[in-house]
Design an enzyme around this catalytic site. Structure first.
Site, mmCIF file in Angstrom:
data_model
loop_
_atom_site.group_PDB
_atom_site.id
_atom_site.type_symbol
_atom_site.label_atom_id
_atom_site.label_comp_id
_atom_site.label_asym_id
_atom_site.label_seq_id
_atom_site.Cartn_x
_atom_site.Cartn_y
_atom_site.Cartn_z
ATOM 1 N N GLY A 11 0.813 -1.320 0.336
ATOM 2 C CA GLY A 11 -0.350 0.404 -0.045
ATOM 3 C C GLY A 11 1.386 1.043 -0.277
ATOM 4 N N ILE A 13 1.323 3.513 2.349
ATOM 5 C CA ILE A 13 2.359 3.827 3.971
ATOM 6 C C ILE A 13 3.462 2.653 3.721
ATOM 7 C CG2 ILE A 13 3.198 3.490 6.226
ATOM 8 C CD1 ILE A 13 -0.054 5.364 5.799
ATOM 9 N N SER A 137 -4.097 5.998 14.213
ATOM 10 C CA SER A 137 -4.587 6.910 13.464
ATOM 11 C C SER A 137 -4.937 8.248 14.395
ATOM 12 C CB SER A 137 -4.836 6.608 12.447
ATOM 13 O OG SER A 137 -5.901 8.190 12.189
ATOM 14 N N TYR A 161 -14.861 4.092 11.317
ATOM 15 C CA TYR A 161 -12.597 3.469 11.391
ATOM 16 C C TYR A 161 -11.960 4.039 11.895
ATOM 17 C CZ TYR A 161 -8.440 4.845 9.448
ATOM 18 O OH TYR A 161 -6.659 5.463 9.192
ATOM 19 N N LYS A 165 -9.371 1.660 14.822
ATOM 20 C CA LYS A 165 -8.065 1.379 15.143
ATOM 21 C C LYS A 165 -7.909 2.076 16.616
ATOM 22 C CE LYS A 165 -6.163 2.226 11.255
ATOM 23 N NZ LYS A 165 -4.902 1.395 10.811
ATOM 24 N N PHE A 230 -14.169 21.959 1.247
ATOM 25 C CA PHE A 230 -15.406 21.895 2.487
ATOM 26 C C PHE A 230 -15.516 22.869 3.282
ATOM 27 C CE2 PHE A 230 -14.856 17.664 1.360
ATOM 28 C CZ PHE A 230 -15.308 17.476 -0.287
ATOM 29 N N GLY A 307 -18.193 14.924 9.729
ATOM 30 C CA GLY A 307 -17.072 14.162 10.103
ATOM 31 C C GLY A 307 -15.766 14.759 10.167
HETATM 32 C C1 UD1 Z 1 -8.631 11.962 6.565
HETATM 33 C C2 UD1 Z 1 -9.867 10.794 7.495
HETATM 34 C C3 UD1 Z 1 -8.337 9.988 8.678
HETATM 35 C C4 UD1 Z 1 -7.873 10.030 8.008
HETATM 36 C C5 UD1 Z 1 -7.060 10.613 6.550
HETATM 37 C C6 UD1 Z 1 -5.898 9.652 6.357
HETATM 38 C C7 UD1 Z 1 -11.942 12.188 7.387
HETATM 39 C C8 UD1 Z 1 -12.833 12.810 7.968
HETATM 40 N N1 UD1 Z 1 -10.916 11.545 8.364
HETATM 41 O O1 UD1 Z 1 -8.121 13.038 7.025
HETATM 42 O O2 UD1 Z 1 -9.985 9.397 9.476
HETATM 43 O O3 UD1 Z 1 -6.408 9.403 9.151
HETATM 44 O O4 UD1 Z 1 -7.870 11.049 5.514
HETATM 45 O O5 UD1 Z 1 -5.071 10.479 5.514
HETATM 46 O O6 UD1 Z 1 -11.525 11.531 6.486
HETATM 47 N N2 UD1 Z 1 -10.543 18.692 1.977
HETATM 48 C C9 UD1 Z 1 -11.468 19.791 1.553
HETATM 49 N N3 UD1 Z 1 -11.797 18.908 -0.522
HETATM 50 C C10 UD1 Z 1 -11.546 17.920 -0.495
HETATM 51 C C11 UD1 Z 1 -10.573 17.087 0.347
HETATM 52 C C12 UD1 Z 1 -10.756 17.277 1.052
HETATM 53 O O7 UD1 Z 1 -11.723 20.697 1.427
HETATM 54 O O8 UD1 Z 1 -12.485 17.497 -1.410
HETATM 55 C C13 UD1 Z 1 -10.057 19.084 2.734
HETATM 56 C C14 UD1 Z 1 -10.989 18.644 4.549
HETATM 57 O O9 UD1 Z 1 -11.972 18.782 4.812
HETATM 58 C C15 UD1 Z 1 -9.696 18.854 5.166
HETATM 59 C C16 UD1 Z 1 -8.053 18.789 4.619
HETATM 60 O O10 UD1 Z 1 -8.667 18.769 3.159
HETATM 61 O O11 UD1 Z 1 -9.724 19.989 6.414
HETATM 62 C C17 UD1 Z 1 -7.772 17.412 4.609
HETATM 63 O O12 UD1 Z 1 -8.794 16.527 4.337
HETATM 64 P P1 UD1 Z 1 -8.488 14.647 3.926
HETATM 65 O O13 UD1 Z 1 -6.743 14.559 2.778
HETATM 66 O O14 UD1 Z 1 -9.320 13.846 3.316
HETATM 67 O O15 UD1 Z 1 -7.282 14.178 5.835
HETATM 68 P P2 UD1 Z 1 -8.600 14.364 6.911
HETATM 69 O O16 UD1 Z 1 -10.467 14.639 6.760
HETATM 70 O O17 UD1 Z 1 -7.986 15.251 7.756
#
Ligand code: UD1
Length: 355
Positions: A11, A13, A137, A161, A165, A230, A307
């Site tokens: 994968g 990681i 995580s 999820y 963990k 978002f 979330g």
């Molecule tokens: C997500 C997971 C987390 C996991 C991690 C792995 C969720 C709620 N959390 O974290 O459990 O361990 O990935 O890396 O899914 N964003 C946008 N637009 C997008 C996608 C993301 O604005 O299309 C923003 C999100 O709101 C967030 C940031 O980018 O603030 C990072 O998002 P993401 O990469 O999905 O990671 P997490 O949500 O922090």
């Protein structure tokens, strides 16, 4: 140097961790179901590590299998012992990781992540192997009240999820009990991103990505028109969420530091945040990525995603103190290596394009 079993070694990681472990002289057996990974990744790990075909046979054994298959796991340990190279430690990365999917299919997550870990641990115990690094995580902290987050802060997962963990961490802590015969490290990753600087391995989500970096990369390469940001009304300086993004090679080096420390029997039980301690907002990431890649990232601010939490930021000082590890790469390195991977592999690991 030791012979190690890497579950989920193909994968995102896993592949980067294997490169770092091989480079440090460890010999590896990978078990991976390839449910969310590609055999091309392991071929490229061998390539990056400069293994000849003969070395590859000895140092990078790849077994397709599921961690819930106790018979298959047992054979791996037995064969290694028969060859006089018993498995001395395990880096356990296999598991499912989509938050959204875990909400719609919680039992699948409890089965693969929790039951799978239970199977692995029971087979390890049966074969007298009691050294394990577990991929936990930062998601287990849920919505923390203060920042940066320390390991002693409350564990309060807000999705299945995260609950799986946290459950595996509990299982490991129960196993440890007071006998001190296991050597265990739970690494709580913040946001792993980036790619190996060669551009040969990187993150290759099988379905439509949910995470920020793969989406930014796909907009940059014109696979997607627009990035949805978002929420622009979070309680942060620019209104977008802040995360602690960690370069995948730093994370991989964290695994090496952890397993080496356990193999030296320096501790019986470690719980460590693996992050940088520096946070970036979504808009800051877009800016950095545009600067590094020279590509424009079209975006639109939309509603908050269910979330999400405003800020996630690690206090990584324990990892520095206990295993002498700290992240050394910065956000520019992250953007450059992510973009390099995307440019060289516009459609990820596809069978028609083995570099
Ligand atoms: C997500 C997971 C987390 C996991 C991690 C792995 C969720 C709620 N959390 O974290 O459990 O361990 O990935 O890396 O899914 N964003 C946008 N637009 C997008 C996608 C993301 O604005 O299309 C923003 C999100 O709101 C967030 C940031 O980018 O603030 C990072 O998002 P993401 O990469 O999905 O990671 P997490 O949500 O922090």
């Amino acid at each position: 140097m030791a012979r190690l079993l890497i579950t989920g070694g193909a994968g995102f990681i896993g592949s980067h961790t294997c490169v770092v472990l091989l480079n440090a002289g460890h010999d590896l057996v990978i078990v991976d179901s390839f449910a969310n990974s590609s055999p091309i990744a392991t071929a490229r790990v061998a390539n990056i590590s400069g293994l000849t075909p003969n070395q590859e046979k000895e140092r990078l054994v790849i077994i397709e299998g599921d961690i819930r298959d106790e018979g298959a796991l047992s054979s791996i340990f037995e064969n290694a012992t028969k060859q006089n190279q018993p498995i001395e430690g395990v880096i356990h990365l296999a598991g499912l990781k989509s938050v959204m999917e875990s909400i719609t299919q919680p039992l699948k997550y409890w089965d693969v992540n929790v039951n799978g870990s239970r199977c692995l641990l029971s087979i390890m115990e049966a074969h007298n192997c009691r050294t394990i690094v577990f991929s936990s995580s930062a998601t287990i902290y849920g919505n923390p009240e203060s920042f940066p987050i320390a390991e002693v802060d409350p564990i309060q997962p807000i999705n299945p999820y995260g609950a799986t963990k946290a459950a595996v961490e509990s299982m490991l802590s129960n196993l440890q009990g007071n006998k001190a015969i296991w050597h265990i490290a739970c690494l709580r990753y913040f946001n792993p991103v980036g790619a190996h600087p060669s551009g040969l391995i990187g993150e290759d989500p099988k379905n439509i990505p949910n995470n920020l970096f793969p989406l930014v990369c796909q907009v940059a390469i014109d696979r997607r028109k627009l990035l949805n940001v978002f929420g622009g009304d979070w309680p942060t300086p620019d209104g977008t969420c802040i995360r602690d993004y960690i370069h995948i090679m730093d994370l991989a080096e964290g695994h090496l530091a952890a397993i080496n420390s356990l193999l030296r029997k320096e501790s019986n039980y470690l719980t460590l945040n693996i992050g940088t301690g520096k946070g970036y907002s979504v808009l800051e990431i877009i800016n950095e990525f545009e600067k590094t890649s020279g590509e424009k990232i079209a975006y639109k601010i939309v509603n908050r995603r269910d979330g999400d939490t405003a800020i996630s930021l690690a206090d990584p000082s324990q990892a520095n103190k206990k295993i002498s590890w700290r992240a050394t790469r910065n956000i520019e390195d992250i953007c450059r290596d992510s973009w390099n991977w995307q440019r060289l592999n516009p459609t990820g690991f596809t069978m028609d394009k083995v570099i």
